[in-house]
Write a protein that holds these residues in place. Structure first.
Motif, mmCIF file in Angstrom:
data_model
loop_
_atom_site.group_PDB
_atom_site.id
_atom_site.type_symbol
_atom_site.label_atom_id
_atom_site.label_comp_id
_atom_site.label_asym_id
_atom_site.label_seq_id
_atom_site.Cartn_x
_atom_site.Cartn_y
_atom_site.Cartn_z
ATOM 1 N N ILE A 230 3.949 4.927 -4.279
ATOM 2 C CA ILE A 230 2.490 4.876 -4.388
ATOM 3 C C ILE A 230 2.044 3.536 -4.943
ATOM 4 N N VAL A 231 2.787 3.003 -5.895
ATOM 5 C CA VAL A 231 2.446 1.683 -6.428
ATOM 6 C C VAL A 231 2.606 0.616 -5.355
ATOM 7 N N LEU A 232 3.669 0.711 -4.564
ATOM 8 C CA LEU A 232 3.901 -0.277 -3.512
ATOM 9 C C LEU A 232 2.757 -0.280 -2.503
ATOM 10 N N GLN A 233 2.354 0.913 -2.046
ATOM 11 C CA GLN A 233 1.233 0.947 -1.110
ATOM 12 C C GLN A 233 -0.061 0.563 -1.797
ATOM 13 N N GLY A 234 -0.163 0.885 -3.092
ATOM 14 C CA GLY A 234 -1.386 0.563 -3.815
ATOM 15 C C GLY A 234 -1.588 -0.930 -4.010
ATOM 16 N N MET B 269 -0.726 13.173 4.303
ATOM 17 C CA MET B 269 -1.440 13.073 5.567
ATOM 18 C C MET B 269 -2.894 12.677 5.353
ATOM 19 N N CYS B 270 -3.526 13.253 4.357
ATOM 20 C CA CYS B 270 -4.924 12.915 4.063
ATOM 21 C C CYS B 270 -5.049 11.443 3.666
ATOM 22 N N ALA B 271 -4.118 10.965 2.866
ATOM 23 C CA ALA B 271 -4.162 9.567 2.432
ATOM 24 C C ALA B 271 -3.977 8.613 3.604
ATOM 25 N N GLN B 272 -3.055 8.933 4.507
ATOM 26 C CA GLN B 272 -2.829 8.064 5.659
ATOM 27 C C GLN B 272 -4.042 8.036 6.587
ATOM 28 N N PHE B 273 -4.681 9.184 6.764
ATOM 29 C CA PHE B 273 -5.909 9.218 7.573
ATOM 30 C C PHE B 273 -6.975 8.311 6.965
ATOM 31 N N SER B 274 -7.152 8.408 5.662
ATOM 32 C CA SER B 274 -8.185 7.619 4.996
ATOM 33 C C SER B 274 -7.909 6.124 5.093
ATOM 34 N N ALA B 275 -6.656 5.731 4.859
ATOM 35 C CA ALA B 275 -6.315 4.310 4.942
ATOM 36 C C ALA B 275 -6.494 3.780 6.358
ATOM 37 N N PHE B 276 -6.112 4.583 7.348
ATOM 38 C CA PHE B 276 -6.239 4.139 8.744
ATOM 39 C C PHE B 276 -7.698 3.899 9.125
ATOM 40 N N MET B 277 -8.602 4.726 8.637
ATOM 41 C CA MET B 277 -10.010 4.593 9.010
ATOM 42 C C MET B 277 -10.618 3.282 8.533
ATOM 43 N N GLY B 278 -9.976 2.624 7.575
ATOM 44 C CA GLY B 278 -10.480 1.329 7.130
ATOM 45 C C GLY B 278 -10.389 0.259 8.209
ATOM 46 N N ILE B 279 -9.470 0.411 9.157
ATOM 47 C CA ILE B 279 -9.272 -0.618 10.192
ATOM 48 C C ILE B 279 -10.434 -0.662 11.179
ATOM 49 N N PRO B 280 -10.769 0.449 11.857
ATOM 50 C CA PRO B 280 -11.885 0.365 12.811
ATOM 51 C C PRO B 280 -13.222 0.075 12.147
ATOM 52 N N ILE C 49 -8.373 -5.498 7.150
ATOM 53 C CA ILE C 49 -7.682 -4.734 8.195
ATOM 54 C C ILE C 49 -6.159 -4.789 8.054
ATOM 55 N N ILE C 50 -5.615 -5.935 7.671
ATOM 56 C CA ILE C 50 -4.149 -6.028 7.525
ATOM 57 C C ILE C 50 -3.652 -5.150 6.376
ATOM 58 N N PRO C 51 -4.246 -5.242 5.167
ATOM 59 C CA PRO C 51 -3.795 -4.354 4.085
ATOM 60 C C PRO C 51 -3.958 -2.875 4.404
ATOM 61 N N PHE C 52 -5.055 -2.494 5.071
ATOM 62 C CA PHE C 52 -5.236 -1.080 5.419
ATOM 63 C C PHE C 52 -4.104 -0.599 6.323
ATOM 64 N N GLY C 53 -3.708 -1.403 7.304
ATOM 65 C CA GLY C 53 -2.634 -1.020 8.211
ATOM 66 C C GLY C 53 -1.290 -0.873 7.509
ATOM 67 N N VAL C 54 -0.977 -1.832 6.638
ATOM 68 C CA VAL C 54 0.286 -1.774 5.896
ATOM 69 C C VAL C 54 0.304 -0.568 4.965
ATOM 70 N N CYS C 55 -0.847 -0.260 4.384
ATOM 71 C CA CYS C 55 -0.958 0.879 3.471
ATOM 72 C C CYS C 55 -0.584 2.181 4.169
ATOM 73 N N VAL C 56 -1.034 2.359 5.413
ATOM 74 C CA VAL C 56 -0.711 3.564 6.187
ATOM 75 C C VAL C 56 0.802 3.729 6.313
ATOM 76 N N LEU C 57 1.490 2.651 6.620
ATOM 77 C CA LEU C 57 2.945 2.700 6.790
ATOM 78 C C LEU C 57 3.659 3.005 5.474
ATOM 79 N N PHE C 58 3.190 2.422 4.388
ATOM 80 C CA PHE C 58 3.884 2.563 3.107
ATOM 81 C C PHE C 58 3.789 3.970 2.522
ATOM 82 N N TYR C 59 2.837 4.777 2.983
ATOM 83 C CA TYR C 59 2.752 6.156 2.504
ATOM 84 C C TYR C 59 3.863 7.046 3.085
ATOM 85 N N SER C 60 4.434 6.655 4.217
ATOM 86 C CA SER C 60 5.331 7.531 4.973
ATOM 87 C C SER C 60 6.532 8.063 4.184
ATOM 88 N N PRO C 61 7.222 7.264 3.344
ATOM 89 C CA PRO C 61 8.391 7.806 2.630
ATOM 90 C C PRO C 61 8.073 8.978 1.704
#
Length: 488
Positions: A263-267, A330-341, A451-463
């Motif tokens: 969480i710190v890494l994605q944060g 899942m909720c966190a990844q949805f929220s981070a992804f919405m920052g891109i569009p 947009i770049i940080p939002f995209g990376v954030c989505v990936l970093f939540y996965s583990p």
């Protein structure tokens, strides 16, 4: 060694009378005042960004210098955050909160009367120190005041009422900025007003707030723990050796948790867009919007974020009852992804003209509703269950320390990108009536940092889909062992 008395089961009757939670009309006085402190904290954070234009004119500062002010405050706040964890281990949190509130109130008043840019920078650093003490203590207070199934909603409520302060602080400063009060520029007077109210709230918190660790045995597990804490009272403290030993054990325990690391890494990455957003007010004014229109746009975004944070926490609480190991992620990844569009639409698609105020307003409201879930739906509730209860303030403090220290670089980075790459020149751009060239340059700098940080954030939540369940079970086992040791 003196043996502690055994207590077969927790009971409110065994607690001293002064430890019972105080209420008014059925509402907890402690939670009311804690939420009021959150309102003032958010209002204080939003004062300076709301008057960047006036500060730029008063101190002849460009976006890079203004970004450094935010960087200094956030960096000091991050570096000092572990202190909140140490203090909350050995002192009651209302005292810790009051100390931090008084510190930020004094520094806020000093910012309002600063005459040189270096003075301004120094007092922003002091302001960061005060916030470093307050924010982790607030978060752990809420974590201890709600059960696991409703903790996301609790953090959402804290964010919702805090946003009211952010909206109020931003509107107050933006509207007052173009006027004079008692012969003083409006933006300076706004800082002095905020400092006065903060001092009052700090005093009320110290006098009337009860720490959940002393008022409710359900948050501690045993009477022994509560009595032990009450005997410490947070006033006399512990012996020096014991204090630092316990603090080191708490730090070590927190750092070993894999969920915390992820969480710190994605944060670290995910916080960058939120730090860059402090330039929104200045961007609106460069487009040509006046003070009231800019304040209204910021308010709509803040309303969206506040409502979205509560909505995200509520939705995650409900879904976690069905999918306890994955719903929050899942909720966190949805929220981070919405920052891109939404970042693309806001900063590149909508024409940068005052004729499109309503389009900006609708976009900002929807953007706030969807990108603000992560803290309330995932980060804060998950932190509360992956460490023993007594280490909660420490985990929130270290989260602020790591995330804030890196995200604080976003504000000056926006300034550097805007000036060095996209050609923003504070000396040739007039802030009085707006500047299409300056608005375009600043929007491109903001786009780079969103947009770049939002995209990376989505990936970093996965583990977290893999490690969260294991860490939560380990924390339960550790808490059970501690309770068994206290009862023997």
């Amino acid at each position: 060694m003196r043996q502690r008395p055994r207590h077969p089961s927790p009971s409110l009757s065994t607690y001293p009378a002064k430890m019972k939670a105080r209420t008014i009309f059925g509402f907890s006085i402690s939670l009311i005042l804690i939420n009021m402190a959150s309102i003032l904290e958010k209002a204080d954070e939003n004062l300076l960004p709301a008057v960047y234009k006036e500060v730029s004119e008063a101190f002849n500062a460009g976006p890079t210098e203004l970004g450094y002010l935010t960087f200094i405050m956030n960096f000091v706040q991050s570096a000092s955050s572990p202190l909140a964890g140490i203090l909350s281990l050995h002192y009651d949190r209302p005292t810790v909160l009051s100390m931090g509130t008084v510190c930020w109130a004094i520094s806020t008043a000093a910012v309002g009367v600063s005459q040189h840019f270096r003075q301004l920078a120094f007092w922003r650093a002091v302001n960061g120190f005060g916030l470093a003490i307050v924010i982790p203590a607030l978060q752990s207070f809420i974590a201890d005041s709600y059960k696991d199934g409703s903790r996301g909603t609790g953090f959402g409520i804290l964010s919702l009422v805090g946003a009211i302060g952010g909206i109020g602080g931003g509107i107050l400063a933006t509207v007052m900025a173009g006027q004079e009060f008692l012969g003083m520029p409006g933006w300076r007077f706004a800082f002095l007003m905020m400092a006065s109210v903060s001092l009052i709230i700090g005093l009320l918190v110290y006098l009337f707030v009860d720490d959940p660790r002393k008022t409710s045995p359900m948050h501690l597990g045993t009477d022994v723990d509560s009595n032990k804490f009450y005997q410490l009272g947070g006033k006399a403290g512990l012996p020096r050796i014991s204090l630092w030993r316990d603090s080191f054990v708490a730090m070590k325990s927190v750092m070993k948790v894999q969920t915390f690391r992820i969480i710190v890494l994605q944060g670290i990455i995910g916080s960058l867009p939120w730090t860059a957003i402090v330039f929104f007010t200045m961007w609106f004014q460069l487009i040509g919007f006046d003070h009231k229109s800019s304040a209204a746009l910021n308010s709509l975004f803040s309303i969206g974020c506040a409502t979205g944070s509560f909505m995200g926490g509520f939705i995650a609480d409900r879904l976690s009852r069905i999918y306890p190991d994955s719903a929050r992620v899942m909720c966190a990844q949805f929220s981070a992804f919405m920052g891109i569009p939404f970042s693309l639409i806001l900063l590149t698609v909508i024409p940068q003209s005052v004729d499109y105020w309503y389009t900006y307003a609708a976009t900002l409201l929807l953007m706030g509703l969807t990108i603000s879930w992560c803290a309330s739906c995932a980060n804060n509730p998950m932190f509360a269950v992956v460490v023993p209860r007594k280490h909660r303030t420490m985990i929130y403090a270290f989260d602020r320390a790591f995330e804030g220290s890196f995200s604080s670089l976003a504000a000056p980075a926006v300034g550097l990108v805007t000036e060095r790459i996209y050609g923003y020149d504070s000396k040739s751009i007039s802030l009085a009536n707006g500047s299409p060239q300056g608005a375009l340059a600043l929007s491109r700098g903001l786009l780079t940092m969103t947009i770049i940080p939002f995209g990376v954030c989505v990936l970093f939540y996965s583990p977290l889909y893999i490690v969260f369940k294991k860490d939560r079970e380990n924390a339960k086992m550790a808490s059970s062992k501690e309770q068994d040791l206290e009862l023997t």
